[in-house]
Design an enzyme around this catalytic site. Structure first.
Site, mmCIF file in Angstrom:
data_model
loop_
_atom_site.group_PDB
_atom_site.id
_atom_site.type_symbol
_atom_site.label_atom_id
_atom_site.label_comp_id
_atom_site.label_asym_id
_atom_site.label_seq_id
_atom_site.Cartn_x
_atom_site.Cartn_y
_atom_site.Cartn_z
ATOM 1 N N VAL A 161 -5.902 1.011 5.843
ATOM 2 C CA VAL A 161 -4.592 1.218 6.458
ATOM 3 C C VAL A 161 -3.993 2.472 5.835
ATOM 4 O O VAL A 161 -4.380 2.862 4.735
ATOM 5 C CB VAL A 161 -3.663 -0.006 6.223
ATOM 6 C CG1 VAL A 161 -4.199 -1.218 6.954
ATOM 7 C CG2 VAL A 161 -3.468 -0.308 4.735
ATOM 8 N N CYS A 207 0.833 -1.212 0.000
ATOM 9 C CA CYS A 207 0.000 0.000 0.000
ATOM 10 C C CYS A 207 0.866 1.259 0.000
ATOM 11 O O CYS A 207 1.668 1.462 0.917
ATOM 12 C CB CYS A 207 -0.908 -0.010 1.227
ATOM 13 S SG CYS A 207 -1.869 1.509 1.419
ATOM 14 N N SER A 248 -2.946 8.208 6.235
ATOM 15 C CA SER A 248 -1.491 8.280 6.036
ATOM 16 C C SER A 248 -0.881 9.615 6.466
ATOM 17 O O SER A 248 0.130 9.640 7.176
ATOM 18 C CB SER A 248 -1.145 7.991 4.576
ATOM 19 O OG SER A 248 -1.704 8.954 3.704
ATOM 20 N N LYS A 288 -10.831 -8.888 6.098
ATOM 21 C CA LYS A 288 -10.359 -8.154 7.274
ATOM 22 C C LYS A 288 -10.882 -8.780 8.575
ATOM 23 O O LYS A 288 -12.062 -9.112 8.672
ATOM 24 C CB LYS A 288 -10.819 -6.690 7.194
ATOM 25 C CG LYS A 288 -10.296 -5.964 5.962
ATOM 26 C CD LYS A 288 -11.103 -4.734 5.646
ATOM 27 C CE LYS A 288 -10.686 -4.168 4.293
ATOM 28 N NZ LYS A 288 -11.616 -3.159 3.793
#
Length: 239
Positions: free
Chosen positions: A70, A30, A84, A57
């Site tokens: 995430v 990612c 992020s 998940k």
């Protein structure tokens, strides 16, 4: 209990976060999670990694972030921070050694404005990839991307610095890097041929220890991405 292997539905929940570190919930390929990993490595923060199978998940993961995305940072105090850029800013504030964001309000604003500008570039990469996969002509989309890269190149020319925040790597460089690492995956690395300063920036970034610690080869990126587009992502590819 760092684990490269991804935790899927039915996996046991990890225990409490150890007192002397933070926990990163991530996915190995990612680009957004890589932003947070870059900051963790650059600042020398002790952390453990829990990689998540994003197609299957675990319920305990969804309790931490119902959106199922995430990266997530979790502290020993049970604080949970998502996204992020937000996780990266959080880490830069909590661990003040080797600050990545500028000290002045205007300096911080400059980097956030640059990041806002860059956020309009990333969708172009996925558009080109999607069009190419369909067999469409991508020359027009690539021309738009080249224009966007030209504006980034001009920014470096005007500043007369090696990096976007100065002559050392700062926050903005790490936020942008994961997508430049994937230019080969998107098959658009030739779009840098007319931007020498920007191309030099990518070469300098490749020398950075945090970048080296978090990157994957173009071949691995391509394999994962193609499997992802086919609906069969192998989150443990290469392990």
């Amino acid at each position: 209990m760092s684990s490269e292997k991804s935790f899927a539905a039915g996996s046991p929940a990890p225990g409490p976060v150890p007192k002397d570190q933070v926990r990163l919930y991530s996915m190995r390929f990612c680009p957004f999670a890589q932003r947070t990993r870059l900051v963790l490595h650059a600042k020398g923060i002790k952390f453990e990694t829990i990689n998540i199978h994003l197609k299957q998940k675990p319920d305990w993961f969804l309790e931490k972030n119902p959106d199922g995305l995430v990266p997530i940072i979790e502290t020993p105090a049970g604080e949970v921070v998502i996204e992020s850029v937000i996780t990266s800013e959080f880490l830069d504030e909590v661990y003040p050694e080797k600050k990545l964001l500028p000290a002045t309000p205007f300096g911080k604003a400059q980097q956030k404005m640059m990041l806002e500008h860059f956020s309009k570039i990333t969708p172009q990469l996925f558009k080109i990839s999607s069009a190419r996969r369909k067999g469409d002509d991508v020359s027009g989309l690539e021309a738009e991307l080249k224009e966007k890269f030209t504006s980034l190149n001009e920014y470096l020319v005007k500043r007369k610095t090696k990096f976007f925040g100065g002559d050392t790597i700062t926050f903005i460089d790490y936020m942008m890097w994961p997508f430049f690492e994937r230019l080969g995956m998107f098959e658009v690395q030739h779009c840098l041929d007319h931007t020498p300063e920007l191309k030099k920036w990518t070469e300098l970034m490749l020398e950075d220890p945090a970048v080296k610690a978090t990157m994957h080869s173009t071949e691995n990126h391509k394999t994962f991405f193609n499997n992802f587009l086919d609906g069969k992502p192998d989150y443990d590819y290469g392990l």
